[in-house]
Design a protein around this motif. Structure first.
Motif, PDB file in Angstrom:
ATOM      1  N   GLU A 118       0.835  -1.203   0.000  1.00  0.00           N
ATOM      2  CA  GLU A 118       0.000   0.000   0.000  1.00  0.00           C
ATOM      3  C   GLU A 118       0.871   1.255   0.000  1.00  0.00           C
ATOM      4  OE1 GLU A 118      -2.995  -0.236   3.127  1.00  0.00           O
ATOM      5  OE2 GLU A 118      -3.036   1.953   3.195  1.00  0.00           O
ATOM      6  N   SER A 122       1.046   3.836  -3.165  1.00  0.00           N
ATOM      7  CA  SER A 122       0.597   5.226  -2.987  1.00  0.00           C
ATOM      8  C   SER A 122       1.629   6.209  -3.520  1.00  0.00           C
ATOM      9  CB  SER A 122       0.255   5.514  -1.526  1.00  0.00           C
ATOM     10  OG  SER A 122       1.425   5.620  -0.766  1.00  0.00           O
ATOM     11  N   ARG A 127      -1.770   0.564  -8.215  1.00  0.00           N
ATOM     12  CA  ARG A 127      -2.649  -0.239  -7.372  1.00  0.00           C
ATOM     13  C   ARG A 127      -1.795  -1.194  -6.542  1.00  0.00           C
ATOM     14  NH1 ARG A 127      -5.742  -2.556 -12.517  1.00  0.00           N
ATOM     15  NH2 ARG A 127      -3.519  -2.906 -12.891  1.00  0.00           N
ATOM     16  N   ASP A 128      -2.281  -1.554  -5.364  1.00  0.00           N
ATOM     17  CA  ASP A 128      -1.551  -2.520  -4.532  1.00  0.00           C
ATOM     18  C   ASP A 128      -1.278  -3.796  -5.332  1.00  0.00           C
ATOM     19  OD1 ASP A 128      -2.296  -0.571  -2.744  1.00  0.00           O
ATOM     20  OD2 ASP A 128      -3.034  -1.948  -1.205  1.00  0.00           O
TER      21      ASP A 128
END
Ligand code: MG
Length: 162
Positions: A118, A122, A127-128
């Motif tokens: 995550e 970010s 996306r994760d």
């Protein structure tokens, strides 16, 4: 539309020592030792940064952010990754996915994988699910196995439309 894809490879290792926080993938990990270095010594983000820079044929992290420059003393490696990815983006590339291997005898890192994904996603606006992280030990062998250092290997795929 034609699409150009390129791969990148990065590696980084830092020694463990007392009196430092352990930060991996931009996440503070509770442990009695931390990684030694000029910046926050986050070997996960350093390996990933070098993989991205290499994929875009840009200079490496040590050239862009020298460890004898006081500006980078204690630097948050998330900001270095962000700057490097900005340079990659300026060349028209975007991240497709990244895959990382963290090699540490201690501490156990598996439970921190979701938060590290995550944290990295970010910074990169990804996306994760675009970030893979695997945690390995070295079966007690060598300096990593003896708990003296932590290493990270990173590969990335980037793409640009023509
Ligand atoms: Mg480093």
């Amino acid at each position: 539309m034609n699409c150009e894809i390129r791969i990148g490879l990065g590696e980084d290792l830092h020694r463990l020592k007392e009196g430092r926080e352990l930060i991996l993938g931009g996440v503070k990990i509770p442990y009695e030792l931390g990684l030694d270095g000029h910046s926050d010594a986050d070997c996960v983000l350093h390996a990933l940064t070098d993989a991205l820079l290499g994929a875009a044929s840009l200079p490496d992290i040590g050239t862009l952010f020298p460890d004898d420059d006081p500006m980078y003393c204690g630097a948050d490696s998330k900001r270095l990754l962000e700057k490097a990815y900005g340079m990659v983006r300026e060349k028209g590339y975007r991240l497709v996915n990244a895959d990382l291997v963290i090699i540490a005898q201690k501490p156990k890192l598996k439970e921190f994988v979701p938060i590290m994904k995550e944290s990295i996603a970010s910074v990169l606006g990804a996306r994760d699910s675009d970030i893979g992280i695997k945690c390995k030990t070295q079966e007690g062998l060598g300096p990593i196995g003896e708990g003296l250092a932590i290493e990270c290997l990173a590969t990335v795929l980037i793409e640009r439309g023509n």
